[in-house]
Motif scaffolding. Structure first.
Motif, PDB file in Angstrom:
ATOM      1  N   ARG A   1      16.133 -38.733   9.815  1.00 29.96           N
ATOM      2  CA  ARG A   1      14.900 -38.422   9.156  1.00 29.96           C
ATOM      3  C   ARG A   1      14.234 -39.683   9.269  1.00 29.96           C
ATOM      4  NH1 ARG A   1      15.661 -33.944   4.595  1.00 29.96           N
ATOM      5  NH2 ARG A   1      17.213 -32.891   5.666  1.00 29.96           N
ATOM      6  N   ILE A   2      14.177 -40.346  10.469  1.00 25.37           N
ATOM      7  CA  ILE A   2      13.550 -41.833  10.839  1.00 25.37           C
ATOM      8  C   ILE A   2      11.882 -41.948  10.090  1.00 25.37           C
ATOM      9  CG2 ILE A   2      13.134 -43.597  12.304  1.00 25.37           C
ATOM     10  CD1 ILE A   2      16.068 -42.579  12.124  1.00 25.37           C
ATOM     11  N   ALA A   3      11.173 -41.035  10.450  1.00 29.30           N
ATOM     12  CA  ALA A   3       9.685 -41.159   9.892  1.00 29.30           C
ATOM     13  C   ALA A   3       9.741 -41.083   8.587  1.00 29.30           C
ATOM     14  CB  ALA A   3       8.978 -39.857  10.334  1.00 29.30           C
ATOM     15  N   GLN A   4      10.589 -40.335   7.749  1.00 31.94           N
ATOM     16  CA  GLN A   4      10.648 -40.120   6.404  1.00 31.94           C
ATOM     17  C   GLN A   4      11.143 -41.250   5.734  1.00 31.94           C
ATOM     18  OE1 GLN A   4      11.625 -37.777   8.491  1.00 31.94           O
ATOM     19  NE2 GLN A   4      11.493 -35.648   7.790  1.00 31.94           N
ATOM     20  N   ASN A   5      12.019 -42.045   6.403  1.00 31.57           N
ATOM     21  CA  ASN A   5      12.729 -43.286   5.931  1.00 31.57           C
ATOM     22  C   ASN A   5      11.560 -44.254   5.724  1.00 31.57           C
ATOM     23  OD1 ASN A   5      14.806 -45.375   5.620  1.00 31.57           O
ATOM     24  ND2 ASN A   5      14.020 -46.110   7.310  1.00 31.57           N
ATOM     25  N   TYR A   6      10.763 -44.358   6.910  1.00 28.27           N
ATOM     26  CA  TYR A   6       9.542 -45.318   7.013  1.00 28.27           C
ATOM     27  C   TYR A   6       8.701 -44.928   5.866  1.00 28.27           C
ATOM     28  CZ  TYR A   6      11.317 -47.720  11.127  1.00 28.27           C
ATOM     29  OH  TYR A   6      11.823 -48.465  12.061  1.00 28.27           O
ATOM     30  N   SER A   7       8.538 -43.891   5.727  1.00 28.86           N
ATOM     31  CA  SER A   7       7.557 -43.243   4.455  1.00 28.86           C
ATOM     32  C   SER A   7       8.000 -43.827   3.098  1.00 28.86           C
ATOM     33  CB  SER A   7       7.446 -41.594   4.576  1.00 28.86           C
ATOM     34  OG  SER A   7       6.629 -41.354   5.743  1.00 28.86           O
ATOM     35  N   PHE A   8       9.465 -43.689   3.129  1.00 27.81           N
ATOM     36  CA  PHE A   8       9.920 -44.217   1.761  1.00 27.81           C
ATOM     37  C   PHE A   8       9.630 -45.814   1.704  1.00 27.81           C
ATOM     38  CE2 PHE A   8      13.364 -46.073  -0.623  1.00 27.81           C
ATOM     39  CZ  PHE A   8      13.198 -45.347  -1.705  1.00 27.81           C
ATOM     40  N   LEU A   9       9.790 -46.383   2.740  1.00 22.63           N
ATOM     41  CA  LEU A   9       9.655 -47.801   2.675  1.00 22.63           C
ATOM     42  C   LEU A   9       7.988 -48.162   2.374  1.00 22.63           C
ATOM     43  CD1 LEU A   9      11.945 -49.001   5.555  1.00 22.63           C
ATOM     44  CD2 LEU A   9      12.357 -48.823   3.111  1.00 22.63           C
TER      45      LEU A   9
END
Length: 462
Positions: free
Chosen positions: A173-181
């Motif tokens: 879940r790469i996009a979600q990881n960046y959203s979290f950051l």
């Protein structure tokens, strides 16, 4: 239509990634204009001590996050054994949910322990380090203690929540990881700006940092849907076994993190201890601007990660050499031009902002810029080395950090000033790291010879 939808999603993911990277390197710079204008010189110095202490988060993680992410990736692909990745129908895209649940519990317990230890360390440092500095700088100690306690809590929470990006990355879940950051870093900057405009001072800044961690956690709950977060394993021995498997690989990166902290962060504490908060503020602002330039300058190499790995797998030495050269040249163009701009423009910029703290003198800034450019250059080459799944700089990084700490402290004790602290770092790194890792890369990528590429060496086991 499906291809168009996939293209839109891919571009959206790239946009989120770009924003996350920009906030990672620039969130502090977003606060800089208001920090230097709204806070006194002593408060500026104290805030940058807070930020330097936040660097302990990477030390506290001790390399567990990327290691756990690799394990999650294996389990998410159906693996049932970390020793033998071919066991358990790997590649079937059928997650091993029982093992994943156990791994999640292990990760959360691990980070809970790390966060608790870090909070206790920071709380003790507040009593024995921050308060005397505040008192010597003429600041009221009660508000400083409140701000430090809030900030310590926020930093500890940030460490505990590191299990979230590990799961997001490992489960693809790469996009979600960046959203979290984005929520964590962007929220901290946005809320911090609001706090400063409202006259919240150090307490407001610290509260903004804490609130941003909470907001990011709420977002993380949505991003993690579908993972067995509520499962609880009663197999305590299995959890301990998982931790024993994870720890050895993580420790390599952890030791590198300790060395990096000693090299780049400890100097703020040394300067503030010997020369006070105002000197620490000038040093920290100058360091922040130059570090931002050299960090951004490393992006051309980092963006080429997938292509570098692909070239290694194909044993295409010519392609590897081209990609490495492109990354290094891109680094020097951005780092040198950006550093010159900072040296020339920083004094005028801070005057325009009505800053309570000036930058370092020009000669000292030049020495710091040269030191940071050389540091960034060997970091780029070290990054290229890691694409071969090698981490040969664990011990050199740790030894260099200890030597820098000793020499920086000694230089201050001898009265050499901030320039002595910078020289301690520069000379230590020039003695080995500045030339060792670039030399290793270019010897490996020289025209064809009998020796194999780095990726032919034994690989680090998951």
């Amino acid at each position: 239509m499906r291809q168009l939808l996939r293209a839109v999603i891919a571009r959206r993911g790239l946009a989120i990634a770009a924003v996350a990277q920009a906030l990672q390197y620039g969130s502090g710079l977003l606060l800089l204009p208001l920090v230097v204008r709204m806070l006194s010189a002593q408060e500026v110095g104290l805030w940058y001590i807070f930020i330097a202490a936040q660097g302990l988060s990477a030390v506290a993680d001790f390399g567990f996050q990327p290691t756990i992410a690799r394990y999650v990736s294996l389990v998410w692909s159906g693996g049932s054994s970390f020793d033998d990745p071919t066991e358990g129908n790997v590649g079937s895209h059928a997650p091993n949910l029982p093992l994943l649940a156990n791994l999640i519990v292990t990760a959360r317990r691990l980070y809970a322990g790390l966060a608790t230890g870090l909070f206790l360390l920071l709380a003790a440092a507040g009593a024995f380090y921050v308060l005397p500095l505040a008192r010597a700088g003429g600041l009221a100690t009660t508000p400083v203690l409140m701000a430090w306690t809030i900030f310590s809590t926020a930093t500890a929470l940030g460490v505990y929540f590191l299990w979230i990006p590990a799961l997001l990355l490992g489960s693809g879940r790469i996009a979600q990881n960046y959203s979290f950051l984005v929520l964590a870093r962007g929220g901290s900057a946005a809320l911090g700006i609001g706090a400063l405009l409202a006259g919240g001072g150090l307490i407001g800044l610290s509260a903004a940092f804490l609130l941003a961690q909470i907001i990011a956690r709420i977002g993380g709950a949505m991003f993690l849907k579908g993972l067995p977060l509520k499962s609880r394993t009663r197999d305590a021995e299995r959890s301990r076994a998982l931790l024993r498997e994870i720890a050895p690989n993580a420790s390599r990166l952890g030791l590198v993190g300790i060395g990096a902290f000693l090299v780049t962060r400890l100097s703020v504490f040394v300067v503030s201890s010997f020369y006070g908060l105002k000197a620490a503020g000038s040093f920290s602002i100058s360091l922040q601007m130059l570090m931002a330039v050299t960090t951004v300058a490393q992006l051309p190499a980092q963006i080429s990660l997938a292509r570098i790995v692909e070239a290694r797998m194909a044993r295409d030495r010519t392609r590897l050499r081209q990609l490495a050269l492109r990354g290094v040249v891109g680094f020097f163009v951005i780092a040198v031009s950006g550093s010159i701009a900072v040296i020339v423009l920083a004094p005028y910029l801070l005057v325009f902002l009505k800053s309570s703290v000036p930058p370092l003198p020009s000669a000292t800034m030049i020495l710091l810029a040269v030191t940071m450019v050389l540091e960034g250059n060997h970091s780029v080459h070290a990054f290229i080395i890691t694409t071969a799944n090698k981490v040969p700089f664990v011990i050199p990084s740790l030894v260099s950090g200890v030597v820098v700490a000793i020499l920086a402290t000694t230089s201050c004790w001898l009265g050499l000033g901030v320039i002595g602290v910078i020289a301690a770092q520069g000379l230590t790194q020039a003695a080995y790291n500045n030339w060792k890792w670039p030399l290793m890369v270019w010897k490996d990528l020289a025209p064809p010879r009998d020796e194999p590429l780095l990726n032919d060496s034994p690989r680090i086991k998951l």
